[in-house]
Design a protein around this motif. Structure first.
Motif, PDB file in Angstrom:
ATOM      1  N   LEU A   1       0.845  -1.190   0.000  1.00  0.00           N
ATOM      2  CA  LEU A   1       0.000   0.000   0.000  1.00  0.00           C
ATOM      3  C   LEU A   1       0.880   1.240   0.000  1.00  0.00           C
ATOM      4  N   ALA A   2       0.474   2.228  -0.795  1.00  0.00           N
ATOM      5  CA  ALA A   2       1.238   3.476  -0.854  1.00  0.00           C
ATOM      6  C   ALA A   2       1.156   4.206   0.479  1.00  0.00           C
ATOM      7  N   ARG A   3       2.186   4.992   0.782  1.00  0.00           N
ATOM      8  CA  ARG A   3       2.196   5.758   2.025  1.00  0.00           C
ATOM      9  C   ARG A   3       0.981   6.670   2.119  1.00  0.00           C
ATOM     10  N   PRO A   4       0.423   6.861   3.306  1.00  0.00           N
ATOM     11  CA  PRO A   4       0.869   6.323   4.601  1.00  0.00           C
ATOM     12  C   PRO A   4       0.493   4.874   4.831  1.00  0.00           C
ATOM     13  N   GLY A   5      -0.239   4.263   3.919  1.00  0.00           N
ATOM     14  CA  GLY A   5      -0.577   2.858   4.031  1.00  0.00           C
ATOM     15  C   GLY A   5      -1.521   2.549   5.179  1.00  0.00           C
ATOM     16  N   LEU A   6      -1.636   1.271   5.471  1.00  0.00           N
ATOM     17  CA  LEU A   6      -2.437   0.798   6.591  1.00  0.00           C
ATOM     18  C   LEU A   6      -1.561  -0.076   7.479  1.00  0.00           C
ATOM     19  N   HIS A   7      -1.780   0.033   8.761  1.00  0.00           N
ATOM     20  CA  HIS A   7      -0.978  -0.730   9.719  1.00  0.00           C
ATOM     21  C   HIS A   7      -1.907  -1.260  10.806  1.00  0.00           C
ATOM     22  N   ARG A   8      -1.411  -2.228  11.522  1.00  0.00           N
ATOM     23  CA  ARG A   8      -2.116  -2.689  12.716  1.00  0.00           C
ATOM     24  C   ARG A   8      -1.089  -2.964  13.809  1.00  0.00           C
ATOM     25  N   THR A   9      -1.517  -2.807  15.049  1.00  0.00           N
ATOM     26  CA  THR A   9      -0.649  -3.013  16.195  1.00  0.00           C
ATOM     27  C   THR A   9      -1.102  -4.251  16.944  1.00  0.00           C
ATOM     28  N   ILE A  10      -0.203  -5.203  17.087  1.00  0.00           N
ATOM     29  CA  ILE A  10      -0.481  -6.431  17.817  1.00  0.00           C
ATOM     30  C   ILE A  10       0.059  -6.276  19.243  1.00  0.00           C
ATOM     31  N   ALA A  11      -0.761  -6.640  20.222  1.00  0.00           N
ATOM     32  CA  ALA A  11      -0.352  -6.547  21.624  1.00  0.00           C
ATOM     33  C   ALA A  11      -0.595  -7.880  22.317  1.00  0.00           C
ATOM     34  N   LEU A  12       0.188  -8.114  23.364  1.00  0.00           N
ATOM     35  CA  LEU A  12       0.013  -9.284  24.216  1.00  0.00           C
ATOM     36  C   LEU A  12      -0.762  -8.847  25.450  1.00  0.00           C
ATOM     37  N   ALA A  13      -1.864  -9.525  25.739  1.00  0.00           N
ATOM     38  CA  ALA A  13      -2.749  -9.118  26.828  1.00  0.00           C
ATOM     39  C   ALA A  13      -2.916 -10.245  27.835  1.00  0.00           C
ATOM     40  N   HIS A  14      -3.082  -9.853  29.109  1.00  0.00           N
ATOM     41  CA  HIS A  14      -3.452 -10.815  30.158  1.00  0.00           C
ATOM     42  C   HIS A  14      -4.217 -10.057  31.232  1.00  0.00           C
ATOM     43  N   ARG A  15      -4.862 -10.786  32.104  1.00  0.00           N
ATOM     44  CA  ARG A  15      -5.623 -10.157  33.177  1.00  0.00           C
ATOM     45  C   ARG A  15      -4.695  -9.441  34.142  1.00  0.00           C
ATOM     46  N   SER A  16      -5.116  -8.259  34.587  1.00  0.00           N
ATOM     47  CA  SER A  16      -4.295  -7.466  35.507  1.00  0.00           C
ATOM     48  C   SER A  16      -4.347  -8.007  36.935  1.00  0.00           C
ATOM     49  N   ASP A  17      -5.452  -8.655  37.287  1.00  0.00           N
ATOM     50  CA  ASP A  17      -5.633  -9.070  38.680  1.00  0.00           C
ATOM     51  C   ASP A  17      -5.102 -10.457  38.974  1.00  0.00           C
ATOM     52  N   VAL A  18      -4.679 -11.193  37.958  1.00  0.00           N
ATOM     53  CA  VAL A  18      -4.147 -12.543  38.160  1.00  0.00           C
ATOM     54  C   VAL A  18      -2.886 -12.703  37.317  1.00  0.00           C
ATOM     55  N   ALA A  19      -1.776 -13.080  37.959  1.00  0.00           N
ATOM     56  CA  ALA A  19      -0.542 -13.307  37.216  1.00  0.00           C
ATOM     57  C   ALA A  19      -0.685 -14.550  36.348  1.00  0.00           C
ATOM     58  N   PRO A  20      -0.230 -14.500  35.099  1.00  0.00           N
ATOM     59  CA  PRO A  20      -0.300 -15.703  34.262  1.00  0.00           C
ATOM     60  C   PRO A  20       0.494 -16.844  34.897  1.00  0.00           C
ATOM     61  N   PRO A  21       0.110 -18.097  34.646  1.00  0.00           N
ATOM     62  CA  PRO A  21       0.881 -19.229  35.153  1.00  0.00           C
ATOM     63  C   PRO A  21       2.320 -19.191  34.660  1.00  0.00           C
ATOM     64  N   ARG A  22       3.164 -19.969  35.308  1.00  0.00           N
ATOM     65  CA  ARG A  22       4.589 -19.898  35.001  1.00  0.00           C
ATOM     66  C   ARG A  22       4.884 -20.213  33.539  1.00  0.00           C
ATOM     67  N   ALA A  23       4.253 -21.260  33.012  1.00  0.00           N
ATOM     68  CA  ALA A  23       4.490 -21.615  31.613  1.00  0.00           C
ATOM     69  C   ALA A  23       4.039 -20.498  30.686  1.00  0.00           C
ATOM     70  N   ALA A  24       2.913 -19.860  31.009  1.00  0.00           N
ATOM     71  CA  ALA A  24       2.427 -18.743  30.190  1.00  0.00           C
ATOM     72  C   ALA A  24       3.400 -17.576  30.258  1.00  0.00           C
ATOM     73  N   ARG A  25       3.979 -17.334  31.432  1.00  0.00           N
ATOM     74  CA  ARG A  25       4.953 -16.242  31.547  1.00  0.00           C
ATOM     75  C   ARG A  25       6.186 -16.525  30.700  1.00  0.00           C
ATOM     76  N   GLU A  26       6.575 -17.794  30.590  1.00  0.00           N
ATOM     77  CA  GLU A  26       7.721 -18.142  29.755  1.00  0.00           C
ATOM     78  C   GLU A  26       7.406 -17.936  28.275  1.00  0.00           C
ATOM     79  N   LEU A  27       6.193 -18.326  27.857  1.00  0.00           N
ATOM     80  CA  LEU A  27       5.794 -18.063  26.471  1.00  0.00           C
ATOM     81  C   LEU A  27       5.718 -16.562  26.222  1.00  0.00           C
ATOM     82  N   GLN A  28       5.221 -15.813  27.192  1.00  0.00           N
ATOM     83  CA  GLN A  28       5.163 -14.361  27.075  1.00  0.00           C
ATOM     84  C   GLN A  28       6.559 -13.787  26.858  1.00  0.00           C
ATOM     85  N   ARG A  29       7.534 -14.262  27.621  1.00  0.00           N
ATOM     86  CA  ARG A  29       8.910 -13.782  27.477  1.00  0.00           C
ATOM     87  C   ARG A  29       9.441 -14.077  26.073  1.00  0.00           C
ATOM     88  N   MET A  30       9.169 -15.279  25.556  1.00  0.00           N
ATOM     89  CA  MET A  30       9.663 -15.636  24.230  1.00  0.00           C
ATOM     90  C   MET A  30       9.006 -14.804  23.137  1.00  0.00           C
TER      91      MET A  30
END
Length: 294
Positions: free
Chosen positions: A261-290
């Motif tokens: 697409l010609a400038r300015p084009g189209l873009h999208r922003t991908i984010a990693l989300a989790h619940r604020s009140d509960v820490a993700p399990p350990r394995a999920a935190r490792e996947l999050q880090r990767m």
């Protein structure tokens, strides 16, 4: 209030039948009914309207159901968290992602994660950002890859921006090049093009339609309602053109022409989300880090 009573209550609420609920939780039906009645006595309110062949929730039951589901989901997460303490040799990660992210971003990261932690089960749920946010909020997912901005901002979620990705136009090599043969395509050039469009609820659908309307025209759909693989297949067949993420186009194999697409084009922003009140399990935190270090 006992944990087991909440399990029985949710089973009845979901099956709307005491006998089927008893089978689901592997308990005798009279025992299940007694526990439900004990729960109602403790809460001081009926949870179900009981009519022959018709079990419905009362207002009190409707209020309790989402809370009970969250309690059960959190308890399930706690159980798996303890299990995962054995040096991440076992456990699970429940990851939600939009279908285009599953196609473009996840395969390499999940392969690396699986190679490092082969005992961790990966449970993947595909859906639009709106659905994934809802599943996160009720405790059915540990992490989710969503498109920002969220359709409904939620203070109960923590999001970390992962990447900003360009969108491109894909078409069949046998069809005329979109944009009058130019090496780039403007959004305005899509007026008059037949578009292959995703189903409702797809973030890419809303983004593309909004961009066309901003240029003053309504997009013309050749076919709509598909998932990512179906959309790419319809484009290969020459039914029309589609706007897709660059990462998806790069992995889509032969049979597609990719035009930026010609400038300015189209873009999208991908984010990693989790619940604020509960820490993700350990394995999920490792996947999050990767994912964040990929």
């Amino acid at each position: 209030m006992q944990f087991q009573q909440l399990q029985y209550f949710v089973a009845v609420a979901e099956t709307r039948h005491f006998t089927r609920a008893a089978d689901l939780v592997h308990v005798a039906q009279p025992s299940l009914s007694q526990q439900i009645k004990a729960l109602e006595r403790e809460l001081g309110a009926d949870l179900f309207r009981r009519a022959r062949g018709n079990i419905t929730l009362t207002d009190a039951g409707e209020a309790l159901l989402p809370l009970a589901r969250r309690i059960l989901a959190d308890a399930d997460t706690a159980r798996h968290e303890v299990q995962e303490l054995a040096q991440l040799r076992r456990g699970r990660v429940r990851l939600g992602a939009t279908p285009s992210v599953c196609t473009g971003l996840l395969p390499d990261v999940l392969r690396a994660f699986h190679d490092r932690y082969p005992g961790i089960r990966l449970l993947i749920e595909e859906g639009g950002s709106h659905d994934l946010v809802r599943e996160l909020a009720r405790g059915a997912l540990d992490l989710a890859l969503v498109v920002l901005p969220l359709p409904t901002p939620s203070p109960a979620l923590t999001t970390v921006e992962l990447l900003r990705e360009d969108l491109v136009v894909v078409s069949s090599p046998d069809a005329p090049r979109p944009g009058r043969g130019s090496r780039t395509v403007r959004i305005a050039d899509l007026e008059g093009e037949r578009l292959v469009m995703f189903r409702h609820g797809y973030d890419l659908r809303e983004l593309t339609v909004a961009a066309c309307r901003a240029e003053g025209f309504e997009p013309d759909f050749a076919v709509e309602g598909g998932e990512m693989d179906a959309v790419l297949g319809f484009v290969r067949a020459g039914l029309g053109v589609a706007v897709v993420p660059r990462m998806v186009a790069a992995r889509s194999g032969p049979g597609l022409r990719v035009t930026p697409l010609a400038r300015p084009g189209l873009h999208r922003t991908i984010a990693l989300a989790h619940r604020s009140d509960v820490a993700p399990p350990r394995a999920a935190r490792e996947l999050q880090r990767m994912l964040l270090e990929r």
